[in-house]
Design a protein around this motif. Structure first.
Motif, PDB file in Angstrom:
ATOM      1  N   CYS A 132       0.850  -1.204   0.000  1.00  0.00           N
ATOM      2  CA  CYS A 132       0.000   0.000   0.000  1.00  0.00           C
ATOM      3  C   CYS A 132       0.878   1.244   0.000  1.00  0.00           C
ATOM      4  O   CYS A 132       1.703   1.443   0.890  1.00  0.00           O
ATOM      5  CB  CYS A 132      -0.920   0.005   1.216  1.00  0.00           C
ATOM      6  N   THR A 133       0.671   2.100  -0.991  1.00  0.00           N
ATOM      7  CA  THR A 133       1.445   3.337  -1.074  1.00  0.00           C
ATOM      8  C   THR A 133       0.755   4.441  -0.280  1.00  0.00           C
ATOM      9  O   THR A 133      -0.437   4.355   0.038  1.00  0.00           O
ATOM     10  CB  THR A 133       1.581   3.794  -2.533  1.00  0.00           C
ATOM     11  N   ALA A 134       1.522   5.480   0.013  1.00  0.00           N
ATOM     12  CA  ALA A 134       0.947   6.618   0.729  1.00  0.00           C
ATOM     13  C   ALA A 134      -0.176   7.253  -0.075  1.00  0.00           C
ATOM     14  O   ALA A 134      -1.218   7.637   0.471  1.00  0.00           O
ATOM     15  CB  ALA A 134       2.034   7.645   1.030  1.00  0.00           C
ATOM     16  N   ALA A 135      -0.003   7.357  -1.388  1.00  0.00           N
ATOM     17  CA  ALA A 135      -1.037   7.958  -2.236  1.00  0.00           C
ATOM     18  C   ALA A 135      -2.328   7.142  -2.189  1.00  0.00           C
ATOM     19  O   ALA A 135      -3.433   7.699  -2.134  1.00  0.00           O
ATOM     20  CB  ALA A 135      -0.534   8.071  -3.671  1.00  0.00           C
ATOM     21  N   GLU A 136      -2.197   5.800  -2.222  1.00  0.00           N
ATOM     22  CA  GLU A 136      -3.377   4.943  -2.145  1.00  0.00           C
ATOM     23  C   GLU A 136      -4.067   5.102  -0.798  1.00  0.00           C
ATOM     24  O   GLU A 136      -5.306   5.182  -0.719  1.00  0.00           O
ATOM     25  CB  GLU A 136      -2.986   3.484  -2.359  1.00  0.00           C
ATOM     26  N   ALA A 137      -3.292   5.152   0.265  1.00  0.00           N
ATOM     27  CA  ALA A 137      -3.869   5.306   1.604  1.00  0.00           C
ATOM     28  C   ALA A 137      -4.649   6.612   1.718  1.00  0.00           C
ATOM     29  O   ALA A 137      -5.758   6.636   2.266  1.00  0.00           O
ATOM     30  CB  ALA A 137      -2.768   5.252   2.659  1.00  0.00           C
ATOM     31  N   ILE A 138      -4.086   7.684   1.175  1.00  0.00           N
ATOM     32  CA  ILE A 138      -4.776   8.979   1.227  1.00  0.00           C
ATOM     33  C   ILE A 138      -6.123   8.908   0.515  1.00  0.00           C
ATOM     34  O   ILE A 138      -7.136   9.422   1.002  1.00  0.00           O
ATOM     35  CB  ILE A 138      -3.895  10.079   0.600  1.00  0.00           C
ATOM     36  N   GLU A 139      -6.147   8.253  -0.649  1.00  0.00           N
ATOM     37  CA  GLU A 139      -7.399   8.160  -1.402  1.00  0.00           C
ATOM     38  C   GLU A 139      -8.444   7.326  -0.679  1.00  0.00           C
ATOM     39  O   GLU A 139      -9.646   7.468  -0.923  1.00  0.00           O
ATOM     40  CB  GLU A 139      -7.142   7.604  -2.799  1.00  0.00           C
ATOM     41  N   LEU A 140      -8.003   6.442   0.220  1.00  0.00           N
ATOM     42  CA  LEU A 140      -8.945   5.608   0.958  1.00  0.00           C
ATOM     43  C   LEU A 140      -9.434   6.261   2.251  1.00  0.00           C
ATOM     44  O   LEU A 140     -10.158   5.636   3.015  1.00  0.00           O
ATOM     45  CB  LEU A 140      -8.310   4.251   1.262  1.00  0.00           C
ATOM     46  N   ILE A 141      -9.037   7.494   2.512  1.00  0.00           N
ATOM     47  CA  ILE A 141      -9.592   8.228   3.660  1.00  0.00           C
ATOM     48  C   ILE A 141     -10.983   8.722   3.265  1.00  0.00           C
ATOM     49  O   ILE A 141     -11.134   9.619   2.437  1.00  0.00           O
ATOM     50  CB  ILE A 141      -8.689   9.403   4.076  1.00  0.00           C
ATOM     51  N   ASP A 142     -11.985   8.089   3.821  1.00  0.00           N
ATOM     52  CA  ASP A 142     -13.374   8.386   3.483  1.00  0.00           C
ATOM     53  C   ASP A 142     -13.783   9.714   4.129  1.00  0.00           C
ATOM     54  O   ASP A 142     -13.544   9.929   5.318  1.00  0.00           O
ATOM     55  CB  ASP A 142     -14.264   7.250   3.998  1.00  0.00           C
ATOM     56  N   ILE A 143     -14.377  10.576   3.341  1.00  0.00           N
ATOM     57  CA  ILE A 143     -14.846  11.878   3.840  1.00  0.00           C
ATOM     58  C   ILE A 143     -16.374  11.913   3.912  1.00  0.00           C
ATOM     59  O   ILE A 143     -16.966  12.170   4.958  1.00  0.00           O
ATOM     60  CB  ILE A 143     -14.333  13.024   2.949  1.00  0.00           C
ATOM     61  N   GLY A 144     -17.017  11.629   2.787  1.00  0.00           N
ATOM     62  CA  GLY A 144     -18.477  11.683   2.755  1.00  0.00           C
ATOM     63  C   GLY A 144     -19.125  10.678   3.680  1.00  0.00           C
ATOM     64  O   GLY A 144     -20.119  10.991   4.350  1.00  0.00           O
ATOM     65  N   GLY A 145     -18.559   9.456   3.740  1.00  0.00           N
ATOM     66  CA  GLY A 145     -19.154   8.422   4.584  1.00  0.00           C
ATOM     67  C   GLY A 145     -19.201   8.792   6.056  1.00  0.00           C
ATOM     68  O   GLY A 145     -20.279   8.787   6.670  1.00  0.00           O
ATOM     69  N   PRO A 146     -18.051   9.136   6.674  1.00  0.00           N
ATOM     70  CA  PRO A 146     -18.100   9.547   8.077  1.00  0.00           C
ATOM     71  C   PRO A 146     -18.972  10.778   8.319  1.00  0.00           C
ATOM     72  O   PRO A 146     -19.596  10.901   9.371  1.00  0.00           O
ATOM     73  CB  PRO A 146     -16.629   9.842   8.408  1.00  0.00           C
ATOM     74  N   SER A 147     -19.009  11.677   7.340  1.00  0.00           N
ATOM     75  CA  SER A 147     -19.847  12.870   7.502  1.00  0.00           C
ATOM     76  C   SER A 147     -21.317  12.486   7.574  1.00  0.00           C
ATOM     77  O   SER A 147     -22.077  12.999   8.410  1.00  0.00           O
ATOM     78  CB  SER A 147     -19.608  13.845   6.341  1.00  0.00           C
ATOM     79  N   LEU A 148     -21.743  11.573   6.707  1.00  0.00           N
ATOM     80  CA  LEU A 148     -23.125  11.093   6.743  1.00  0.00           C
ATOM     81  C   LEU A 148     -23.418  10.375   8.054  1.00  0.00           C
ATOM     82  O   LEU A 148     -24.468  10.593   8.678  1.00  0.00           O
ATOM     83  CB  LEU A 148     -23.382  10.149   5.569  1.00  0.00           C
ATOM     84  N   VAL A 149     -22.496   9.515   8.465  1.00  0.00           N
ATOM     85  CA  VAL A 149     -22.688   8.752   9.706  1.00  0.00           C
ATOM     86  C   VAL A 149     -22.807   9.691  10.899  1.00  0.00           C
ATOM     87  O   VAL A 149     -23.709   9.550  11.739  1.00  0.00           O
ATOM     88  CB  VAL A 149     -21.522   7.754   9.895  1.00  0.00           C
ATOM     89  N   ARG A 150     -21.918  10.668  10.978  1.00  0.00           N
ATOM     90  CA  ARG A 150     -21.937  11.588  12.118  1.00  0.00           C
ATOM     91  C   ARG A 150     -23.190  12.465  12.115  1.00  0.00           C
ATOM     92  O   ARG A 150     -23.767  12.744  13.175  1.00  0.00           O
ATOM     93  CB  ARG A 150     -20.679  12.451  12.113  1.00  0.00           C
ATOM     94  N   ALA A 151     -23.626  12.877  10.930  1.00  0.00           N
ATOM     95  CA  ALA A 151     -24.828  13.707  10.849  1.00  0.00           C
ATOM     96  C   ALA A 151     -26.050  12.938  11.350  1.00  0.00           C
ATOM     97  O   ALA A 151     -26.843  13.450  12.147  1.00  0.00           O
ATOM     98  CB  ALA A 151     -25.045  14.189   9.413  1.00  0.00           C
TER      99      ALA A 151
END
Length: 210
Positions: A132-151
């Protein structure tokens, strides 16, 4: 001289259990979707989704409303931005017992979202792979999903949140019964915040190592 307080918002009744009429589904792990799909079809629930989740649900007989049709805005930046829009988040976050909130979303043509079913990109599993490269790891940081869950978890008084396939059977039973109770939604919210906390902790630990 005391500052006059704002008039109290009119209070509206909220049923308990609260029916599920419109839900948003966005899952990385597609396991168990056939179970949910059957429940959605039986109950006549409107389903909002996008991408691979939408295609999977449609393959199980669900008529899906694309997120872009709700927001009036296309998915952009290779999928980085799709659900992050007031048409989704106001539908989740408005307080259904407040007449002013209900009037506000109605005035903007926004429909309520009664539940989100979201599981997150498997960040920990990805970074555990030696290739796993650093670039791949960054792309797998979910933004919309946690935002929906927290809302949904924040507004659990009026919205349900499901964060894993192991919760699907319980949700199906709740749908068949007529909806989710406040006590059930509170437990869902607690589990949801546990999930997002663990997810953020994994990201923070990885960032610290890099």
């Amino acid at each position: 001289m005391a500052t006059p307080s704002a008039p109290a918002a009119a209070t509206l009744p909220v049923p308990d259990p609260l029916p599920l009429r419109r839900v948003l589904v966005s899952v990385y792990d597609k396991a168990g979707l056939e179970t949910l799909a059957a429940a959605f079809v039986r109950a006549g629930i409107e389903v909002i989704s996008t991408g691979g989740t939408a295609r999977a649900l449609e393959s199980h007989g669900v008529k899906v409303t694309d997120v872009a049709a709700v927001t009036g805005f296309p998915e952009i930046l290779d999928g980085r931005v799709k659900t992050l829009h007031p048409a989704i988040f106001a539908g989740l976050l408005h307080r259904r017992d407040r007449a002013d909130d209900v009037a506000t979303i109605a005035g903007h043509g926004i429909g309520p979202v009664d539940a989100v079913i979201v599981n997150l990109y498997p960040f920990q599993a990805a970074i555990d792979r030696p290739d796993c490269t650093a670039a791949e790891a960054i792309e797998l940081i979910d933004i919309g999903g946690p935002s929906l869950v927290r809302a949904a978890a924040k507004n659990h008084a009026f919205a349900a949140v499901v964060t894993g396939p192991e919760q699907y059977d319980d949700l199906v039973a709740m749908i068949a019964r007529g909806g989710t109770t406040l006590a059930e939604r509170r437990l869902m919210a607690a589990r949801a915040f546990e999930r997002t906390a663990a997810y953020d902790a994994a990201i923070a630990a990885w960032m610290a190592r890099h």
